[in-house]
Design an enzyme around this catalytic site. Structure first.
Site, mmCIF file in Angstrom:
data_model
loop_
_atom_site.group_PDB
_atom_site.id
_atom_site.type_symbol
_atom_site.label_atom_id
_atom_site.label_comp_id
_atom_site.label_asym_id
_atom_site.label_seq_id
_atom_site.Cartn_x
_atom_site.Cartn_y
_atom_site.Cartn_z
ATOM 1 N N ASN A 9 17.874 8.187 13.883
ATOM 2 C CA ASN A 9 19.281 8.576 14.019
ATOM 3 C C ASN A 9 19.785 9.339 12.793
ATOM 4 O O ASN A 9 20.972 9.679 12.729
ATOM 5 C CB ASN A 9 20.136 7.319 14.245
ATOM 6 N N ASN A 46 28.408 16.781 5.513
ATOM 7 C CA ASN A 46 28.450 15.357 5.849
ATOM 8 C C ASN A 46 29.740 14.696 5.378
ATOM 9 O O ASN A 46 30.310 13.840 6.069
ATOM 10 C CB ASN A 46 27.238 14.652 5.234
ATOM 11 N N HIS A 96 24.057 10.450 9.456
ATOM 12 C CA HIS A 96 23.960 9.784 10.753
ATOM 13 C C HIS A 96 24.322 10.749 11.877
ATOM 14 O O HIS A 96 25.269 11.526 11.753
ATOM 15 C CB HIS A 96 24.927 8.603 10.823
ATOM 16 N N GLU A 124 33.955 13.045 13.044
ATOM 17 C CA GLU A 124 33.680 11.645 13.377
ATOM 18 C C GLU A 124 34.970 10.831 13.418
ATOM 19 O O GLU A 124 35.157 9.976 14.292
ATOM 20 C CB GLU A 124 32.701 11.057 12.369
ATOM 21 N N ARG A 174 23.999 0.737 4.097
ATOM 22 C CA ARG A 174 23.038 1.765 4.469
ATOM 23 C C ARG A 174 21.658 1.335 3.994
ATOM 24 O O ARG A 174 21.268 1.602 2.868
ATOM 25 C CB ARG A 174 23.443 3.112 3.866
#
Length: 277
Positions: free
Chosen positions: A157, A166, A137, A174, A106
């Site tokens: 983004n 998250n 993200h 995700e 990252r």
């Protein structure tokens, strides 16, 4: 509307678009979609956005005219210069896209294709942890293991996302979309931000901006469509399935028409609320 394309000196090999057919390049050439649901065979798809394999049913209507739409090999996004965040990010997941063994990191970078006054810098995110935010993200880092993963770390983004969201329900969602891609080979995703109440701003940012109060996401695997809304303040153990909603509800709350080239009745038939990964 300003449109900037990621400059490449090589042609990106592309997988099947939807159920059949190939796109030939990332340049501004006519793009046709043989036999996608809701479109007649060989009906044209607007290609002015370049990498429109991420937007098989066109750019969402209602996108502000002064947004900057940036298309890259792994996603298209619509950056809002007022909020300094992307209103939406669209990306096409394939087995190849999510498979790879390259080590990822990252390393946050400002978007080189956006004017500096329309996006945030890494220094604007200093101190986000004290507010309980992560650098979240919109297109996931882990969904780009097949290449170009560094592009997910561009701050266009990224949004300030509550750590509990998250690392909890959003992470679950995700993972679910990647599992879906492994099962059906291709999944189209469009995700974005909601601003329905004031949120604490980034404490060290010198630029005016807005922090989202929530997020939405739609997954489409060619035969099923799943829509989700998740609030910033959901607890860590919140089940992402509790965020199931309809595309119509997302469109009502965002003012966007997410799939302008898809017939409304076809869209309704695709929406499902069962058999989630």
């Amino acid at each position: 509307m300003k449109i900037r394309l990621w400059r490449l000196n090589w042609i990106i090999p592309l997988a099947l678009l939807g159920l059949a057919g190939y796109l030939n390049s990332t340049h501004q050439v006519p793009v046709r979609s043989p036999g996608l649901p809701g479109l007649a065979p060989s009906s044209p798809i607007p290609s002015q956005l370049g990498n429109s394999q991420h937007l098989p049913y066109g750019k969402p209507l209602g996108t502000p005219e002064d947004n900057d739409v940036v298309c890259r090999p792994i996603y298209c996004l619509s950056n809002n210069g007022t909020t300094k965040m992307a209103d939406w990010v669209a990306y096409r997941l394939t087995v190849d896209a999510i498979t790879g063994d390259e080590e990822q990191s990252r390393e946050w970078m400002p978007d080189p294709d956006l004017p500096p006054h329309k996006t945030l810098r890494p220094s604007d995110y200093r101190g986000v942890g004290a507010l309980g935010y992560d650098r979240g993200h919109q297109m996931p880092l882990a969904s780009a293991r097949g290449g170009d993963w560094q592009l997910t770390n561009l701050l266009s983004n990224i949004t300030p996302q509550r750590a509990d969201l998250n690392r909890g329900a959003w992470l679950q969602l995700e993972r679910a979309e990647r599992e879906m891609a492994q099962q059906v080979e291709t999944v189209y995703v469009i995700t974005g931000t909601l601003y329905e109440r004031p949120m604490p701003p980034l404490p060290h940012s010198s630029q005016p901006h807005r922090v989202p109060s929530g997020y939405w996401k739609v997954l489409w695997d060619g035969s099923r469509m799943y829509a989700f809304i998740l609030d910033q303040d959901v607890p860590r153990d919140y089940d992402y399935r509790n965020g199931l909603t309809s595309v119509a509800e997302i469109e009502r709350r965002t003012g966007l028409d997410l799939f302008p080239l898809m017939e409304q009745n076809q869209q309704q038939q695709l929406e499902q609320e069962q058999n989630l990964p």
